[in-house]
Design a protein around this motif. Structure first.
Motif, short mmCIF file in Angstrom:
data_model
loop_
_atom_site.label_atom_id
_atom_site.label_comp_id
_atom_site.label_asym_id
_atom_site.label_seq_id
_atom_site.Cartn_x
_atom_site.Cartn_y
_atom_site.Cartn_z
N GLU A 115 -1.03 -7.04 15.27
CA GLU A 115 0.26 -6.57 15.22
C GLU A 115 0.62 -6.95 13.66
OE1 GLU A 115 2.85 -9.15 17.89
OE2 GLU A 115 4.79 -8.40 16.91
N ARG A 116 1.33 -5.94 12.91
CA ARG A 116 1.83 -6.37 11.74
C ARG A 116 2.78 -7.34 11.64
NH1 ARG A 116 3.14 -1.33 7.76
NH2 ARG A 116 0.99 -0.96 8.35
N ARG A 117 2.64 -8.14 10.64
CA ARG A 117 3.41 -9.32 10.06
C ARG A 117 4.26 -9.26 9.02
NH1 ARG A 117 3.26 -12.74 15.13
NH2 ARG A 117 1.37 -12.22 16.20
N PRO A 118 5.33 -9.79 8.81
CA PRO A 118 6.05 -9.86 7.76
C PRO A 118 5.33 -10.44 6.61
CG PRO A 118 7.19 -11.10 8.86
CD PRO A 118 6.17 -10.62 9.82
N LEU A 119 5.12 -9.78 5.04
CA LEU A 119 4.37 -10.49 3.86
C LEU A 119 5.48 -10.67 3.12
CD1 LEU A 119 1.19 -8.35 3.73
CD2 LEU A 119 1.60 -10.35 4.87
N SER A 120 5.17 -11.65 2.20
CA SER A 120 5.85 -11.96 1.08
C SER A 120 5.62 -10.53 0.05
CB SER A 120 5.72 -13.14 0.26
OG SER A 120 4.23 -12.91 -0.36
N LEU A 121 6.62 -10.39 -0.76
CA LEU A 121 6.53 -9.13 -1.77
C LEU A 121 5.17 -9.36 -2.63
CD1 LEU A 121 7.64 -6.67 -2.95
CD2 LEU A 121 8.94 -8.13 -4.59
N SER A 122 4.86 -10.38 -2.98
CA SER A 122 3.64 -10.43 -3.74
C SER A 122 2.23 -10.44 -2.97
CB SER A 122 3.42 -11.98 -4.41
OG SER A 122 3.49 -12.98 -3.34
N ALA A 123 2.56 -10.76 -1.77
CA ALA A 123 1.16 -10.58 -0.90
C ALA A 123 1.22 -9.07 -0.55
CB ALA A 123 1.27 -11.42 0.33
N GLU A 124 2.31 -8.55 -0.22
CA GLU A 124 2.18 -7.06 0.04
C GLU A 124 1.49 -6.21 -0.97
OE1 GLU A 124 4.76 -3.84 2.78
OE2 GLU A 124 5.65 -5.92 2.05
N VAL A 125 2.22 -6.43 -2.27
CA VAL A 125 1.54 -5.80 -3.55
C VAL A 125 0.14 -6.08 -3.84
CG1 VAL A 125 1.80 -5.61 -5.98
CG2 VAL A 125 3.93 -5.61 -4.70
N ALA A 126 -0.48 -7.42 -3.45
CA ALA A 126 -1.99 -7.67 -3.52
C ALA A 126 -2.63 -7.07 -2.68
CB ALA A 126 -1.97 -8.96 -3.45
N ALA A 127 -2.03 -6.97 -1.28
CA ALA A 127 -2.70 -6.12 -0.20
C ALA A 127 -2.99 -4.51 -0.62
CB ALA A 127 -2.04 -6.25 0.90
N VAL A 128 -1.97 -4.03 -1.46
CA VAL A 128 -2.09 -2.60 -1.80
C VAL A 128 -2.94 -2.51 -2.91
CG1 VAL A 128 -0.76 -0.67 -2.51
CG2 VAL A 128 0.13 -2.03 -0.47
#
Length: 400
Positions: free
Chosen positions: A299-312
């Motif tokens: 299940e997708r969980r909310p990420l911080s903005l920096s973590a989401e950018v790092a993932a992409v």
């Protein structure tokens, strides 16, 4: 991707050189025994040859110990009498200047001077002992032999110094390049933070101020005004903190094409990048010769903005590196595995048809590592049996 090249503890050339020298030494010792050398003389020379090889091997990790072993072996050869010739001309004696080469390349230059002096003293001793054994030989023979040996030892020492200085210069240049790349990437991250976070805070403060103007309740108006003031203070604090990471936002950071591409999607006025761009990113990288797939588990969980950018950016860098460094056909699988505490972003390739040159330390992955670390995660790069795996572990908001 980046990983240090695998180096074997015993290079094939080194093993072959030791084997050839040992074989030639055995032949010479058999000939010496056939020409009248006593058994103890042959045994002493054989023991010295073994010490020479052992010293050359030990010098790679313990240069002084290896050189001392080699010097002791050469002393045994010089002092051991032999009919009509000097045992220090054994083929295995080549290991002694090799130990000097190793020592000169590993210890401080001043410390290698005594080693050179020991070698020079050994040459003098060798010629004195040779003259004492064969006083009828002309003096010029001793002088020529000593001069040639001195040229060999001195040449090895000087060549080792030259190679060492070139290696140190190359290392300094590489360190400067990596430092400049890291500084440029940090400046780029600073600009991303300024563009995304500062812009978001500014919009938030503006909307709060608008709400304060339109509300009719005085207490609510004061509360919203205090919140807006706190937002402005946070904005100023953020700007002061970002100033420590690099030059002003107007200055372009020093980065390559990969670094510039990683900035796309984080410009003022544009929506920040999110995990929703991954399907399009993967689809755009696929071709008849490049099978790029995306899978998501949990299940997708909310990420911080920096973590989401790092993932992409991790996915973008991993797919780009696979397509860049591997000959097609190439299969790349991208996966996101969710848990309440973290998301594991993994980019795995199958090794492709062949490797297009060595995968060295580049600036793209340095930037990804900086992004992941800034987001509170960790990055690992593994070279498996079939291909490479780039894996980022990023905390969710629940696990942060």
């Amino acid at each position: 991707m980046t990983a240090p090249p695998r180096r074997s503890a015993w290079p094939a050339t080194t093993v072959a050189a030791h084997a050839v020298l040992a074989f030639l030494t055995v032949i010479v010792l058999v000939g010496a025994w056939y020409l009248g050398a006593a058994w103890w003389q042959v045994l002493a020379a054989a023991g010295a040859a073994v010490l020479l090889h052992a010293g050359a091997v030990a010098a790679a990790r313990r240069p002084w110990a290896g050189y001392a072993i080699g010097a002791l072996a050469m002393l045994v050869l010089v002092l051991t009498p032999s009919p009509g010739w000097s045992l220090n001309l054994l083929p295995s004696a080549v290991c002694f200047p090799f130990a000097l080469w190793r020592l000169t390349g590993l210890v401080p230059v001043r410390s290698s001077v005594p080693a050179l002096a020991v070698a020079a003293l050994g040459i003098v001793l060798n010629e004195v002992v040779g003259w004492a054994r064969l006083p009828a030989d002309p003096l010029w023979i001793r002088l020529i032999e000593g001069g040639l040996l001195t040229l060999v030892v001195g040449g090895v020492w000087l060549a080792a110094l030259l190679v060492r200085r070139r290696r140190e210069a190359a290392r300094r240049a590489e360190d400067e390049r990596l430092a400049a790349a890291l500084a440029g990437e940090r400046a780029g991250i600073r600009r991303d933070l300024h563009d995304v976070i500062a812009h978001t805070v500014t919009v938030m403060v503006a909307r709060i101020e608008a709400a304060a103007v339109t509300t009719a309740d005085a207490a609510t108006r004061r509360e919203l005004g205090d919140i807006a003031e706190t937002g402005r203070d946070a904005h100023q604090g953020l700007r002061a903190m970002l100033a420590t990471l690099g030059p002003p936002a107007g200055g372009p950071p020093a980065m390559g094409a990969a670094g510039a591409a990683s900035r796309a999607g984080s410009r003022p006025g544009q929506a920040p990048i999110s995990l929703d761009v991954l399907p399009d990113l993967v689809a755009s990288a696929a071709s008849p010769l490049h099978a790029v797939t995306l899978a998501e588990a949990g299940e997708r969980r909310p990420l911080s903005l920096s973590a989401e950018v790092a993932a992409v950016r991790t996915v973008q860098e991993g797919v780009t590196n696979a397509l860049r460094h591997l000959e097609p056909p190439v299969a790349v699988s991208v996966s996101l595995r969710w848990s309440p505490a973290e998301v594991v972003v993994e980019v795995r390739d199958d090794g492709g048809g062949a490797l297009r040159g060595a995968r060295g330390q580049g600036t793209g992955l340095m930037g990804i590592e900086e992004r992941v670390r800034t987001a509170g995660g960790t990055l690992s790069i593994d070279d498996g049996d079939d291909g490479w795996v780039l894996r980022a572990r990023l905390p969710t908001k629940e696990g942060a």
